[in-house]
Each structure stands twice: as C-alpha cells, then as structure tokens.
Design an enzyme around this catalytic site. Structure first.
Site, PDB file in Angstrom:
ATOM      1  N   TYR A 196      -7.698  -0.381   3.962  1.00 18.11           N
ATOM      2  CA  TYR A 196      -7.609  -0.238   2.505  1.00 18.11           C
ATOM      3  C   TYR A 196      -6.352  -0.904   1.975  1.00 18.11           C
ATOM      4  O   TYR A 196      -5.463  -1.291   2.735  1.00 18.11           O
ATOM      5  CB  TYR A 196      -7.650   1.240   2.107  1.00 18.11           C
ATOM      6  CG  TYR A 196      -6.354   1.985   2.340  1.00 18.11           C
ATOM      7  CD1 TYR A 196      -5.950   2.347   3.619  1.00 18.11           C
ATOM      8  CD2 TYR A 196      -5.500   2.306   1.279  1.00 18.11           C
ATOM      9  CE1 TYR A 196      -4.749   3.017   3.837  1.00 18.11           C
ATOM     10  CE2 TYR A 196      -4.295   2.973   1.482  1.00 18.11           C
ATOM     11  CZ  TYR A 196      -3.931   3.332   2.769  1.00 18.11           C
ATOM     12  OH  TYR A 196      -2.744   3.979   2.967  1.00 18.11           O
ATOM     13  N   LYS A 243      -3.218  -1.325   7.845  1.00 20.34           N
ATOM     14  CA  LYS A 243      -3.385  -0.287   6.802  1.00 20.34           C
ATOM     15  C   LYS A 243      -4.757   0.364   6.977  1.00 20.34           C
ATOM     16  O   LYS A 243      -5.706   0.081   6.257  1.00 20.34           O
ATOM     17  CB  LYS A 243      -3.204  -0.909   5.404  1.00 20.34           C
ATOM     18  CG  LYS A 243      -2.730   0.106   4.365  1.00 20.34           C
ATOM     19  CD  LYS A 243      -2.081  -0.589   3.202  1.00 20.34           C
ATOM     20  CE  LYS A 243      -1.820   0.326   2.008  1.00 20.34           C
ATOM     21  NZ  LYS A 243      -1.058   1.527   2.288  1.00 20.34           N
ATOM     22  N   GLU A 267       9.521   5.054   8.643  1.00 18.23           N
ATOM     23  CA  GLU A 267       9.239   4.897   7.211  1.00 18.23           C
ATOM     24  C   GLU A 267       8.746   6.241   6.699  1.00 18.23           C
ATOM     25  O   GLU A 267       8.840   7.244   7.414  1.00 18.23           O
ATOM     26  CB  GLU A 267       8.190   3.794   6.993  1.00 18.23           C
ATOM     27  CG  GLU A 267       6.860   4.084   7.687  1.00 18.23           C
ATOM     28  CD  GLU A 267       5.802   3.002   7.461  1.00 18.23           C
ATOM     29  OE1 GLU A 267       5.859   2.285   6.471  1.00 18.23           O
ATOM     30  OE2 GLU A 267       4.898   2.920   8.320  1.00 18.23           O
ATOM     31  N   LEU A 312       4.379  -0.196   8.276  1.00 20.63           N
ATOM     32  CA  LEU A 312       3.570  -1.090   7.462  1.00 20.63           C
ATOM     33  C   LEU A 312       4.497  -2.137   6.832  1.00 20.63           C
ATOM     34  O   LEU A 312       5.603  -1.790   6.399  1.00 20.63           O
ATOM     35  CB  LEU A 312       2.884  -0.277   6.349  1.00 20.63           C
ATOM     36  CG  LEU A 312       1.954  -1.094   5.471  1.00 20.63           C
ATOM     37  CD1 LEU A 312       0.644  -1.375   6.209  1.00 20.63           C
ATOM     38  CD2 LEU A 312       1.650  -0.371   4.165  1.00 20.63           C
TER      39      LEU A 312
HETATM   40  N1  PDD Z   1       0.998   3.304   0.638  1.00 28.14           N
HETATM   41  N2  PDD Z   1       4.362   2.642   4.337  1.00 28.14           N
HETATM   42  C1  PDD Z   1       3.192   3.292   4.334  1.00 28.14           C
HETATM   43  C2  PDD Z   1       2.839   4.127   5.514  1.00 28.14           C
HETATM   44  C3  PDD Z   1       2.337   3.199   3.223  1.00 28.14           C
HETATM   45  O1  PDD Z   1       1.153   3.844   3.233  1.00 28.14           O
HETATM   46  C4  PDD Z   1       2.724   2.423   2.106  1.00 28.14           C
HETATM   47  C5  PDD Z   1       1.849   2.258   0.900  1.00 28.14           C
HETATM   48  C6  PDD Z   1       3.972   1.768   2.150  1.00 28.14           C
HETATM   49  C7  PDD Z   1       4.461   0.900   1.036  1.00 28.14           C
HETATM   50  O2  PDD Z   1       3.749  -0.318   1.007  1.00 28.14           O
HETATM   51  P1  PDD Z   1       3.565  -1.133  -0.340  1.00 28.14           P
HETATM   52  O3  PDD Z   1       4.937  -1.401  -0.873  1.00 28.14           O
HETATM   53  O4  PDD Z   1       2.884  -2.375   0.087  1.00 28.14           O
HETATM   54  O5  PDD Z   1       2.758  -0.290  -1.280  1.00 28.14           O
HETATM   55  C8  PDD Z   1       4.753   1.891   3.291  1.00 28.14           C
HETATM   56  C9  PDD Z   1       0.012   3.235  -0.407  1.00 28.14           C
HETATM   57  C10 PDD Z   1       0.596   3.072  -1.757  1.00 28.14           C
HETATM   58  C11 PDD Z   1      -0.934   4.414  -0.269  1.00 28.14           C
HETATM   59  O6  PDD Z   1      -1.304   4.698   0.852  1.00 28.14           O
HETATM   60  O7  PDD Z   1      -1.322   5.010  -1.290  1.00 28.14           O
END
Ligand code: PDD
Length: 274
Positions: free
Chosen positions: A30, A145, A177, A201
């Site tokens: 996703y 992801k 993270e 990620l």
């Molecule tokens: N999550 N780390 C993890 C584990 C994440 O699930 C996300 C994003 C990030 C930040 O990535 P980005 O800057 O590309 O949004 C880091 C999304 C927003 C979610 O699962 O809803």
C-alpha cells in the site's frame, strides 16, 4: 467526504470477497499520499515505492504508473476539497485460501480510497507529542510497505493507552523508526536518523527532511541512535505523510523541548508542500 476507485471506476461503495488475500494473509502492499490544494505531494516518489514494494513480493500492479497518476488526479478533481488522504492498496487477488500464490490468471485487486484529511492542529504540533518505546517485533523487510501491520498496530495501541501519539521501535538497543513515521534527533548539534536499510521504510518525508536539513546547512548523519543516547537528545521529531514534521516532547521518561532547529525545518517543509 470520500470516494473510492475500484474495478476501473470511481464509486461510493465497494466490497472485497472474504476469500481475498489481503484479508486472509495481508498479501499485498500500500501507499498513503496527501494532496494539498489539488497537488498530491511527491506522488511520483510514492508510486515508485509502491512499484518497488510490489516487485519485491512478486506482485503485479494492474495499472502503469502513468495510469495510476491519472486516476489519482481525477479522484482529487471529483472530490474537490483542500486536503485529501489517498490510500492505494494492491493485493494478490481473491481466491480460495492457500498459502502459495494463486494461479496466474487470478488478478490483483487494486483500489484507492480518497478521503478528507484533517491536518494536525498547530497547537499539538508546537507543543510536541509523546512517544513510548516498544520492541521492534516486525519482520526483516521493513523497506517493503506491506499490508502486514500487526506489530505496528500493537505498538501504536500500546502507546495510545499510555497517552502517547506514536510508538518508537527499539531493535537490539537501537531506535529504528516509529509505527507509522520516521524518527530524527539532534545530538551534539547533528541531525541523526536511521540509515536506509531493510530495517526501516524509506520514508518520502524522511528524504525531504534530509534535503531541507542539508539546504539549511545542518550536519546530517544517517546512523542508528542507541537507547542510551536518549538522555543526550537535544531536540527530536517524527516525520510522515500524515504527520508531516511533528516535534516530540517526550520519549518514555525523557523530556525534550520543541526546538528552533526542528521548527525551522518544519517551516521550509510547509513552504514546499503548499
Ligand atoms: N506510514 N515508517 C513507517 C513504518 C510508516 O508506515 C510510514 C508511513 C513512514 C513514513 O513514510 P512517509 O514519509 O513516506 O509517509 C515511516 C503511512 C503514512 C501509514 O501507514 O499510514
């Protein structure tokens, strides 16, 4: 305020069968993208990551990148609101439950949810949020992801019950993270974040923040932060598509001030998204 895209058309109602691999196995990937005033922020990067995630689990996405781009722009146009959270999901399709891949003719299921996004209140942002540490019990491919988010769900709920906003994952005494965001800290006047490995990620916001920090002449180091360094943190913040840049006021029993360096990065970020 929402809209779906499913089976080649926009609609307000859509269903997946219960014998569906996303439901039965979390067998899919996703993305979450935010659109500000009809502009999906870093859409190209998000779609590249979607295709990267899919190819790493041998999953075929039934549209090209350009086709998905067009669908996203069309959805935003139809919904016609300032802030839209766009959730894109692809799974290995619907078929009787079996662990191995279904036959080749079974098509991937692709859908997009467009939903009104309520930005985080500025007062919360300027006060900072609380994080609670949680063991990083995720798998070894956090660079994908994937829909499998049970450890993230458990971590976030744990933090929420303690009054926190996010959970901070700890693996072998190191910060990786957060449950749904990346983590940054200033230590000895250097901005530090975990390097891009299979353990985190590759956050799109993370990358933008690194660019901004460099443009502001901050010294940036990509290395893991150890738990014993928590007391040495001068300022810290989390980043993500929906959180943007969010200062942290505490991690477990350690308290931090919302610092000027973090707010400086946030202000430049704000200029770039609007
Ligand atoms: N999550 N780390 C993890 C584990 C994440 O699930 C996300 C994003 C990030 C930040 O990535 P980005 O800057 O590309 O949004 C880091 C999304 C927003 C979610 O699962 O809803």
């Amino acid at each position: 305020m929402y809209l779906y895209f499913f089976k080649d058309k926009f609609c307000k109602d859509a269903y997946l069968p219960i014998e569906e691999r996303a439901v039965n196995f979390g067998d899919g990937v996703y993305e979450v993208v935010l659109s500000y005033y009809n502009k999906p922020f870093k859409l190209d990067e998000h779609l590249n990551r979607l295709f990267y995630s899919a190819s790493n689990i041998f999953l075929k996405i039934p549209y090209s990148k350009e086709e998905i781009e067009n669908i996203v722009y069309e959805g935003i146009r139809i919904l016609n609101i300032d802030y839209v959270k766009i959730y894109v999901q692809v799974s290995r399709g619907s078929y009787e439950r079996m662990h191995e891949f279904p036959p080749n003719e079974v098509e991937s299921n692709f859908f997009i949810i467009f939903r009104l996004f309520k930005p985080i209140e500025e007062s919360i942002r300027f006060n900072g949020v609380k994080l609670f540490t949680y063991p990083d019990i995720r798998w070894e491919r956090c660079d994908i992801k994937s829909l499998n988010l049970l450890p993230n769900v458990l971590a976030k709920e744990y933090s929420k019950r303690k009054g926190g906003f996010e959970a901070l994952f700890i693996k072998n005494s190191k910060i990786t993270e957060c449950a749904s965001s990346s983590f940054f800290a200033f230590i000895d006047d250097k901005l530090i974040t975990h390097p891009l490995t299979n353990e985190i990620l590759a956050g799109i916001t993370r990358n933008e923040v690194l660019n901004i920090a460099k443009s502001l002449n901050f010294e940036v180091i990509e290395r893991p932060i150890y738990v014993y360094e928590l007391e040495r943190i001068e300022e810290c913040f989390i980043t993500g598509t929906t959180t943007e840049i969010l200062p942290v006021k505490s991690i477990d029993n350690f308290n931090y001030k919302v610092g000027e360096r973090t707010l400086k990065i946030y202000r430049v970020f704000k200029e770039r998204i609007l």
